[in-house]
Design a protein around this motif. Structure first.
Motif, short mmCIF file in Angstrom:
data_model
loop_
_atom_site.label_atom_id
_atom_site.label_comp_id
_atom_site.label_asym_id
_atom_site.label_seq_id
_atom_site.Cartn_x
_atom_site.Cartn_y
_atom_site.Cartn_z
N ASN A 1 0.85 -1.18 0.00
CA ASN A 1 0.00 0.00 0.00
C ASN A 1 0.90 1.24 0.00
O ASN A 1 2.03 1.20 0.49
N GLU A 2 0.41 2.35 -0.54
CA GLU A 2 1.22 3.58 -0.60
C GLU A 2 1.62 4.08 0.78
O GLU A 2 2.62 4.77 0.93
N GLN A 3 0.83 3.75 1.80
CA GLN A 3 1.12 4.24 3.16
C GLN A 3 2.04 3.29 3.94
O GLN A 3 2.35 3.56 5.10
N PHE A 4 2.48 2.23 3.31
CA PHE A 4 3.38 1.31 3.99
C PHE A 4 4.63 2.05 4.46
O PHE A 4 5.22 2.84 3.72
N GLY A 5 5.05 1.78 5.71
CA GLY A 5 6.29 2.35 6.23
C GLY A 5 6.09 3.62 7.03
O GLY A 5 7.06 4.13 7.60
N GLU A 6 4.87 4.15 7.10
CA GLU A 6 4.64 5.33 7.91
C GLU A 6 4.65 4.94 9.39
O GLU A 6 4.42 3.80 9.76
N LYS A 7 4.92 5.91 10.24
CA LYS A 7 4.96 5.64 11.67
C LYS A 7 3.54 5.47 12.21
O LYS A 7 2.78 6.42 12.31
N GLU A 8 3.21 4.24 12.49
CA GLU A 8 1.86 3.95 12.96
C GLU A 8 1.84 2.59 13.62
O GLU A 8 2.87 1.93 13.74
N ASP A 9 0.68 2.16 14.03
CA ASP A 9 0.53 0.88 14.68
C ASP A 9 0.99 -0.26 13.76
O ASP A 9 0.67 -0.29 12.58
N GLU A 10 1.74 -1.21 14.32
CA GLU A 10 2.30 -2.29 13.51
C GLU A 10 1.24 -3.18 12.89
O GLU A 10 1.44 -3.74 11.82
N LYS A 11 0.11 -3.34 13.55
CA LYS A 11 -0.95 -4.17 13.00
C LYS A 11 -1.47 -3.59 11.69
O LYS A 11 -1.86 -4.32 10.79
N VAL A 12 -1.49 -2.27 11.60
CA VAL A 12 -1.94 -1.62 10.37
C VAL A 12 -0.92 -1.84 9.26
O VAL A 12 -1.28 -2.05 8.10
N ILE A 13 0.35 -1.81 9.60
CA ILE A 13 1.40 -2.02 8.61
C ILE A 13 1.27 -3.41 7.98
O ILE A 13 1.44 -3.58 6.77
N LEU A 14 0.98 -4.41 8.79
CA LEU A 14 0.83 -5.76 8.26
C LEU A 14 -0.28 -5.82 7.21
O LEU A 14 -0.19 -6.55 6.23
N ASN A 15 -1.33 -5.04 7.42
CA ASN A 15 -2.44 -5.01 6.45
C ASN A 15 -2.06 -4.30 5.16
O ASN A 15 -2.80 -4.37 4.18
N ARG A 16 -0.92 -3.61 5.15
CA ARG A 16 -0.50 -2.88 3.97
C ARG A 16 0.55 -3.63 3.16
O ARG A 16 1.17 -3.08 2.26
N ILE A 17 0.79 -4.88 3.50
CA ILE A 17 1.67 -5.76 2.73
C ILE A 17 0.79 -6.57 1.79
O ILE A 17 -0.02 -7.38 2.23
N TYR A 18 0.94 -6.38 0.49
CA TYR A 18 0.01 -6.97 -0.47
C TYR A 18 0.56 -8.18 -1.23
O TYR A 18 -0.20 -9.02 -1.71
N GLY A 19 1.87 -8.27 -1.39
CA GLY A 19 2.40 -9.40 -2.15
C GLY A 19 3.85 -9.15 -2.54
O GLY A 19 4.44 -8.12 -2.20
N CYS A 20 4.43 -10.09 -3.26
CA CYS A 20 5.82 -9.94 -3.68
C CYS A 20 6.07 -10.71 -4.96
O CYS A 20 5.24 -11.50 -5.42
N VAL A 21 7.25 -10.49 -5.53
CA VAL A 21 7.69 -11.18 -6.75
C VAL A 21 9.01 -11.86 -6.43
O VAL A 21 9.92 -11.25 -5.87
N GLU A 22 9.10 -13.12 -6.79
CA GLU A 22 10.34 -13.88 -6.62
C GLU A 22 10.80 -14.35 -8.00
O GLU A 22 10.04 -14.96 -8.75
N VAL A 23 12.06 -14.04 -8.32
CA VAL A 23 12.63 -14.39 -9.62
C VAL A 23 13.67 -15.48 -9.41
O VAL A 23 14.57 -15.34 -8.58
N LYS A 24 13.52 -16.57 -10.12
CA LYS A 24 14.49 -17.66 -10.04
C LYS A 24 14.76 -18.18 -11.44
O LYS A 24 13.90 -18.13 -12.31
N SER A 25 15.96 -18.71 -11.63
CA SER A 25 16.31 -19.23 -12.95
C SER A 25 15.63 -20.56 -13.24
O SER A 25 15.51 -20.96 -14.38
N ASN A 26 15.20 -21.29 -12.19
CA ASN A 26 14.56 -22.58 -12.37
C ASN A 26 13.13 -22.52 -11.85
O ASN A 26 12.89 -22.52 -10.65
N ILE A 27 12.16 -22.49 -12.75
CA ILE A 27 10.76 -22.33 -12.37
C ILE A 27 10.18 -23.57 -11.70
O ILE A 27 9.10 -23.53 -11.11
N LYS A 28 10.89 -24.69 -11.73
CA LYS A 28 10.33 -25.93 -11.19
C LYS A 28 10.21 -25.91 -9.67
O LYS A 28 9.45 -26.66 -9.08
N ASN A 29 10.98 -25.06 -9.00
CA ASN A 29 10.99 -25.07 -7.55
C ASN A 29 9.64 -24.86 -6.89
O ASN A 29 9.27 -25.63 -6.01
N PRO A 30 8.86 -23.83 -7.25
CA PRO A 30 7.58 -23.67 -6.58
C PRO A 30 6.60 -24.80 -6.90
O PRO A 30 5.73 -25.11 -6.10
#
Length: 281
Positions: A73-102
């Motif tokens: 979320n755009e507000q991620f990292g602002e000084k606020e309650d940690e529980k709110v910060i967890l709600n602002r984590i939406y996802g990630c991208v992982e790049v690997k040379s071998n796609i078979k792992n997941p």
């Protein structure tokens, strides 16, 4: 980004440098092409271990180490309650040379479902099992089983996560992972039921994290989840293998045909319809 532009970059990468980090800016640009990311923050965090402040690092790192790209979320990292910060984590991208792992991590397919919006989705069940390390009785190895084969999530000698363990750790922390080698693209998310199970663990990790250096620090998340049945939903976003084979090892980029453009269009559409803001936790 057009098909020609993307394939030209892969072609140049292959013959000039060919390292994973070259994909990060390309993936970043592809993600930003979609309306689904217009109001989100997409950050390259693969070097976060070196440069992030301690107060922010724990939210990027989570369980599985640092992903390559984080989506917040755009507000991620602002000084606020940690529980709110967890709600602002939406996802990630992982790049690997071998796609078979997941694919190994998914475990045996127990149930196949068809969703109205994603008819190519699959729902798989994963259970983490622990066993004592033979050389260090106080420490444990963690694994999942696929076709009666153990897929280990950590290395016995260091406790560090394997590729499969890193993937699961990131999925447990971020809730959604786009996994790619630049050619094959797959999307993984926890079911909401599993997300509810994991969310309490996320909060515990923030409020009372294990001490660095202690036995089991690097495998803490696997210990918390052992013997818990967790469901992972996966979807195929795109497979550009046939197009890539046309440029691989060539002296110039060939002309693409209508089928290539159709695959590219479908891939871009699938990428742009990922719901990064879907509530998992």
């Amino acid at each position: 980004m057009t098909l020609e532009q993307y394939m030209r970059e892969l072609w140049l990468m292959d013959k000039q440098y060919g390292q994973e980090e070259e994909l990060y800016p390309l993936i970043n640009m592809l993600l930003r092409d979609g309306a689904n990311t217009e109001k989100l923050s997409i950050r390259d965090v693969h070097n976060a271990k070196r440069f992030c402040e301690k107060s922010l690092r724990k939210y990027i790192n989570g369980f599985g180490g640092y992903p390559d790209l984080a989506i917040w979320n755009e507000q991620f990292g602002e000084k606020e309650d940690e529980k709110v910060i967890l709600n602002r984590i939406y996802g990630c991208v992982e790049v690997k040379s071998n796609i078979k792992n997941p694919e190994q991590v998914e475990g045996e397919v127990k149930v196949k479902i068809e969703l109205e919006q994603e008819k190519n989705s699959e729902q798989d069940e994963v259970k983490i099992v622990a066993e004592n390390k033979l050389e260090q009785p106080k420490q444990k190895n963690y694994f999942i089983k696929r076709n009666n084969k153990k897929i280990y999530l950590n290395y016995a000698n260091t406790g560090n996560a394997t590729v499969e363990g890193q993937f699961l750790g990131e999925l447990f922390w971020y809730g959604k992972v786009l996994y790619t080698n630049g050619v094959i693209w797959k999307y993984y998310t926890l079911s909401k039921e599993s997300g509810n199970k994991i969310n309490g663990i996320r909060k515990d990790y923030i409020s009372n994290p294990p001490s660095k250096g202690e036995v089991g620090y690097k495998t803490w998340i696997f210990e918390q989840c052992k013997e818990t049945l967790l469901k992972i939903i996966s979807a195929d976003i795109g497979d550009l293998t046939e197009i890539y084979e046309k440029i691989k090892d060539k002296t110039s980029i060939p002309t693409f045909d209508s089928q290539d453009y159709d695959k590219w269009k479908k891939f871009k559409t699938n990428l742009a319809t990922i719901d990064w803001t879907e509530v998992i936790f």
